[in-house]
Design an enzyme around this catalytic site. Structure first.
Site, short mmCIF file in Angstrom:
data_model
loop_
_atom_site.label_atom_id
_atom_site.label_comp_id
_atom_site.label_asym_id
_atom_site.label_seq_id
_atom_site.Cartn_x
_atom_site.Cartn_y
_atom_site.Cartn_z
CG ASP A 1 1.30 2.34 0.05
OD1 ASP A 1 1.95 2.60 -0.98
OD2 ASP A 1 1.50 1.31 0.72
CG ASP B 1 5.49 -1.72 2.17
OD1 ASP B 1 4.76 -0.73 2.36
OD2 ASP B 1 5.53 -2.35 1.09
#
Length: 482
Positions: free
Chosen positions: A333, A393
């Site tokens: 990420d 997420d």
């Protein structure tokens, strides 16, 4: 020179007057707009979209006097149009564009003698303005500051925490059923056939992250083709996930269990109708996916079902695998959000480009929870009408929450790991939103969610003196084999 977003507030001549707001692009180096309607001056709009205003001879004398004027883009520069409009007495110049609204840039010194506001507006909005408000319209320009916090974040927060908590709980229920099946020889074979879980080992975790990296890079370079592949996969996977979620609920209802037999197999009639409903929901979303008024609701429902089914189905065998998965995806990420801008030609991160649809592609990846922004701002009108949270997420920390719940079931620890990890996830989400509000730019949520959940789980295991067992997993993970 960067472009700024603003709002054109239009008012019709009816009683009471009908009003509507439209997105504009302007350059704050040329002109400053009021921050609210209280300080804005209204002007009568003169629609001259039949001309491009490259010559004063195109407009009858006196037609622009003290008015706001809208002309078409093209054939000459904004500066030339502005000087002609100002010389003919116009007080505001709107330039209608049939293409995408782009940055208005030029040398600031060239516009020193131009005093009227200049803004770019979509041609379709001018057409809509006439249809909704009529031919007699008064307009003004203003640019409200970006709100510090949008309440759509609260909805995103509730959806995310609910999904993670429910996914973890569902995984624990499945684990409890497995334990009962192992303890009861008569139920072993039946339970083994129904078991649909996939266990992640450290090797498969690394392979999974590598595939994620390759897929993201391929999407960046071949987005306009692969986006439809992702949409197709999402429709199929979300329909199956919605079916699994609703079938689990329907299975608890003791009535309406009539069955039909086909090819020596029996199936409940209500499950056939459920399958048809889930397929129809996915098809409706696929057809109307670009309808912003309501399609986001269906996407969020399908997305929540997808995340729930993913969290329940994928089993982390131990805390070691959780650390490897969350750690690698955190690096993934951060790299694709913060490091890739130094590599790409346009200086944009690969993650942000793919999420937004690179090179102006109108199709968006259906891998996010979307909630319309509730606070009024120019950004809402122009290009960011939704608050977004990626499925990753939710799913990635959710796998750790699910492992904590299963560990609670295996060790009979009164849900202490599960509750602690869920609270840590909620804290991580709050921290993400705080940083987002302070920095006013998109954040890789895993940067805050991963440390919160991993550290909290580790502290609970250390405090309970169960770190070794928590790290290696319960001996039950070996499982029974027929």
């Amino acid at each position: 020179v960067a472009a700024d977003e603003g709002i054109l507030h239009a008012s019709g001549s009816g009683v009471p007057p009908v009003t509507k707001d439209y997105c504009i692009i302007y350059n704050s180096n040329w002109v400053s707009l009021p921050k609210s309607l209280d300080n804005a001056t209204f002007r009568t709009l003169e629609n001259l979209t039949s001309t491009v205003l490259c010559s004063s001879a195109e407009v009858p004398s006196g037609l622009m006097k003290d008015k706001a004027v809208v002309v078409m883009r093209g054939n000459c520069t904004f500066l030339e149009k502005a000087r002609i409009a100002q010389s003919l007495g116009a007080k505001m110049l709107l330039i209608a564009s049939k293409s995408r609204l782009s940055a208005i840039s030029d040398n600031k010194t060239d516009f020193e003698d131009v005093t009227l506001p200049i803004a770019l507006i979509r041609y379709n909005d001018i057409v809509d303005m006439q249809l909704v408000l009529g031919n007699e319209v008064n307009v003004t320009l203003y640019s409200p500051p970006l709100p510090e916090f949008d309440y759509s974040m609260v909805v995103i927060f509730l959806i995310a925490v609910f999904t993670v908590a429910l996914g973890g709980y569902w995984s624990g229920v499945a684990e409890l059923e497995n334990l009962k099946a192992v303890a009861s020889p008569g139920e072993r074979e039946t339970r083994w056939k129904k078991e649909e879980n996939v266990t992640f080992t450290p090797v498969t975790v690394i392979l999974f992250v590598v595939i994620c990296c390759i897929m993201l890079v391929l999407l960046y370079f071949f987005y306009k083709w692969l986006v439809y592949v992702i949409i197709s996969v999402f429709c199929l996977a979300s329909a199956m996930s919605l079916y699994n979620c609703l079938a689990a609920l329907i299975g608890e209802i003791p009535f309406g269990q009539c069955r039909i037999t086909c090819s020596n197999k029996t199936i409940e009639v209500r499950l056939i109708f459920l399958a048809i409903f889930c397929i129809a929901a996915a098809v409706v979303w696929a057809v109307f996916r670009n309808e912003d008024r309501w399609a986001w609701i269906l996407q969020d429902i399908l997305g929540v079902a997808f995340c729930l089914n993913f969290i329940k189905t994928l089993k982390m065998p131990n805390f070691k695998s959780c650390v490897i998965l969350l750690g690698l995806l955190l690096l993934y990420d951060v790299f694709f959000v913060f490091i890739t801008p130094f590599i790409t030609k346009n200086g944009a991160s690969i993650m942000v480009e793919v999420a937004a649809g690179p090179f102006g592609n109108s199709e968006k990846l259906p891998v996010v929870i979307r909630v319309p922004r509730l606070e009024h701002s120019a950004s809402t009108l122009c290009d960011l009408p939704f608050s977004l949270l990626g499925f990753g997420d939710i799913i990635v920390p959710g796998l750790l929450v699910a492992y904590c719940r299963r560990f609670d079931v295996q060790t009979r620890s009164s849900s202490v790991y599960y509750i602690s990890c869920t609270i840590a996830y909620a804290v991580g989400m709050v921290l993400t939103f705080i940083v987002l509000a302070l920095m006013k730019m998109g954040q890789p949520a895993l940067l805050y969610l991963v440390p919160c959940t991993l550290i909290t789980s580790s502290l609970v295991a250390w405090r309970r003196k169960e770190m070794k067992k928590f790290w290696k997993g319960s001996s039950y993970q070996v499982g029974w084999r027929p």
